[in-house]
Motif scaffolding. Structure first.
Motif, PDB file in Angstrom:
ATOM      1  N   PHE A   1       0.836  -1.207   0.000  1.00  0.00           N
ATOM      2  CA  PHE A   1       0.000   0.000   0.000  1.00  0.00           C
ATOM      3  C   PHE A   1       0.865   1.248   0.000  1.00  0.00           C
ATOM      4  O   PHE A   1       0.595   2.206  -0.733  1.00  0.00           O
ATOM      5  CB  PHE A   1      -0.927   0.008   1.220  1.00  0.00           C
ATOM      6  CG  PHE A   1      -1.562   1.341   1.471  1.00  0.00           C
ATOM      7  CD1 PHE A   1      -2.616   1.774   0.687  1.00  0.00           C
ATOM      8  CD2 PHE A   1      -1.102   2.171   2.479  1.00  0.00           C
ATOM      9  CE1 PHE A   1      -3.199   3.012   0.896  1.00  0.00           C
ATOM     10  CE2 PHE A   1      -1.671   3.404   2.693  1.00  0.00           C
ATOM     11  CZ  PHE A   1      -2.719   3.836   1.907  1.00  0.00           C
TER      12      PHE A   1
ATOM     13  N   ARG B   1      -0.050   2.879  -3.216  1.00  0.00           N
ATOM     14  CA  ARG B   1      -1.239   3.663  -2.832  1.00  0.00           C
ATOM     15  C   ARG B   1      -2.539   3.071  -3.361  1.00  0.00           C
ATOM     16  O   ARG B   1      -3.482   3.794  -3.682  1.00  0.00           O
ATOM     17  CB  ARG B   1      -1.118   5.120  -3.268  1.00  0.00           C
ATOM     18  CG  ARG B   1       0.014   5.846  -2.658  1.00  0.00           C
ATOM     19  CD  ARG B   1      -0.230   6.070  -1.201  1.00  0.00           C
ATOM     20  NE  ARG B   1       0.917   6.790  -0.627  1.00  0.00           N
ATOM     21  CZ  ARG B   1       1.131   6.897   0.651  1.00  0.00           C
ATOM     22  NH1 ARG B   1       0.299   6.356   1.502  1.00  0.00           N
ATOM     23  NH2 ARG B   1       2.179   7.539   1.101  1.00  0.00           N
ATOM     24  N   ARG B   2      -2.592   1.761  -3.464  1.00  0.00           N
ATOM     25  CA  ARG B   2      -3.862   1.109  -3.823  1.00  0.00           C
ATOM     26  C   ARG B   2      -4.746   1.096  -2.582  1.00  0.00           C
ATOM     27  O   ARG B   2      -4.408   0.504  -1.568  1.00  0.00           O
ATOM     28  CB  ARG B   2      -3.615  -0.303  -4.328  1.00  0.00           C
ATOM     29  CG  ARG B   2      -2.820  -0.314  -5.611  1.00  0.00           C
ATOM     30  CD  ARG B   2      -2.754  -1.718  -6.172  1.00  0.00           C
ATOM     31  NE  ARG B   2      -1.826  -1.779  -7.284  1.00  0.00           N
ATOM     32  CZ  ARG B   2      -2.175  -1.621  -8.544  1.00  0.00           C
ATOM     33  NH1 ARG B   2      -3.426  -1.389  -8.861  1.00  0.00           N
ATOM     34  NH2 ARG B   2      -1.272  -1.691  -9.491  1.00  0.00           N
ATOM     35  N   ARG B   3      -5.894   1.730  -2.674  1.00  0.00           N
ATOM     36  CA  ARG B   3      -6.716   1.989  -1.496  1.00  0.00           C
ATOM     37  C   ARG B   3      -7.268   0.731  -0.827  1.00  0.00           C
ATOM     38  O   ARG B   3      -7.490   0.722   0.368  1.00  0.00           O
ATOM     39  CB  ARG B   3      -7.870   2.913  -1.859  1.00  0.00           C
ATOM     40  CG  ARG B   3      -7.392   4.273  -2.265  1.00  0.00           C
ATOM     41  CD  ARG B   3      -8.520   5.275  -2.184  1.00  0.00           C
ATOM     42  NE  ARG B   3      -8.092   6.577  -2.669  1.00  0.00           N
ATOM     43  CZ  ARG B   3      -7.530   7.498  -1.896  1.00  0.00           C
ATOM     44  NH1 ARG B   3      -7.323   7.236  -0.642  1.00  0.00           N
ATOM     45  NH2 ARG B   3      -7.182   8.651  -2.407  1.00  0.00           N
ATOM     46  N   TRP B   4      -7.485  -0.322  -1.571  1.00  0.00           N
ATOM     47  CA  TRP B   4      -8.060  -1.530  -0.975  1.00  0.00           C
ATOM     48  C   TRP B   4      -7.065  -2.267  -0.094  1.00  0.00           C
ATOM     49  O   TRP B   4      -7.454  -3.121   0.700  1.00  0.00           O
ATOM     50  CB  TRP B   4      -8.614  -2.460  -2.057  1.00  0.00           C
ATOM     51  CG  TRP B   4      -7.590  -2.923  -3.042  1.00  0.00           C
ATOM     52  CD1 TRP B   4      -7.222  -2.306  -4.195  1.00  0.00           C
ATOM     53  CD2 TRP B   4      -6.788  -4.102  -2.954  1.00  0.00           C
ATOM     54  NE1 TRP B   4      -6.245  -3.028  -4.822  1.00  0.00           N
ATOM     55  CE2 TRP B   4      -5.965  -4.126  -4.097  1.00  0.00           C
ATOM     56  CE3 TRP B   4      -6.703  -5.135  -2.027  1.00  0.00           C
ATOM     57  CZ2 TRP B   4      -5.052  -5.156  -4.321  1.00  0.00           C
ATOM     58  CZ3 TRP B   4      -5.795  -6.145  -2.250  1.00  0.00           C
ATOM     59  CH2 TRP B   4      -4.979  -6.159  -3.393  1.00  0.00           C
TER      60      TRP B   4
END
Length: 55
Positions: free
Chosen positions: A25, A29-32
Motif C-alpha cells: 500500500f 497507494r492502492r486503497r483496498w
C-alpha cells in the motif's frame, strides 16, 4: 494442536499478511490494501491475546 498454538499461528500469519499489505500500500497507494492491512493487524492482535490467555 492446542488452542494457544493455533492462535499463535494465526497471529503470525496475520501479521505477515498485514505487513506485506501495508508495505505494498505504501509503495503503490492502492486503497483496498489499507483496510486489508488494518484488518490483518486486528486479527493478529486478537489471536495473540487468545494465545497469551490460553497458555
Amino acid at each position: 494442536m492446542s488452542l494457544a498454538n493455533a492462535a499463535w499461528l494465526v497471529s503470525v500469519v496475520a501479521t505477515t499478511i498485514g505487513f506485506a499489505a501495508f508495505f505494498i500500500f505504501s509503495a503503490t497507494r492502492r486503497r483496498w490494501l489499507l483496510p486489508t492491512a488494518l484488518i490483518s493487524v486486528a486479527i493478529a492482535i486478537a489471536a495473540s491475546l487468545i494465545a497469551a490467555l490460553n497458555q
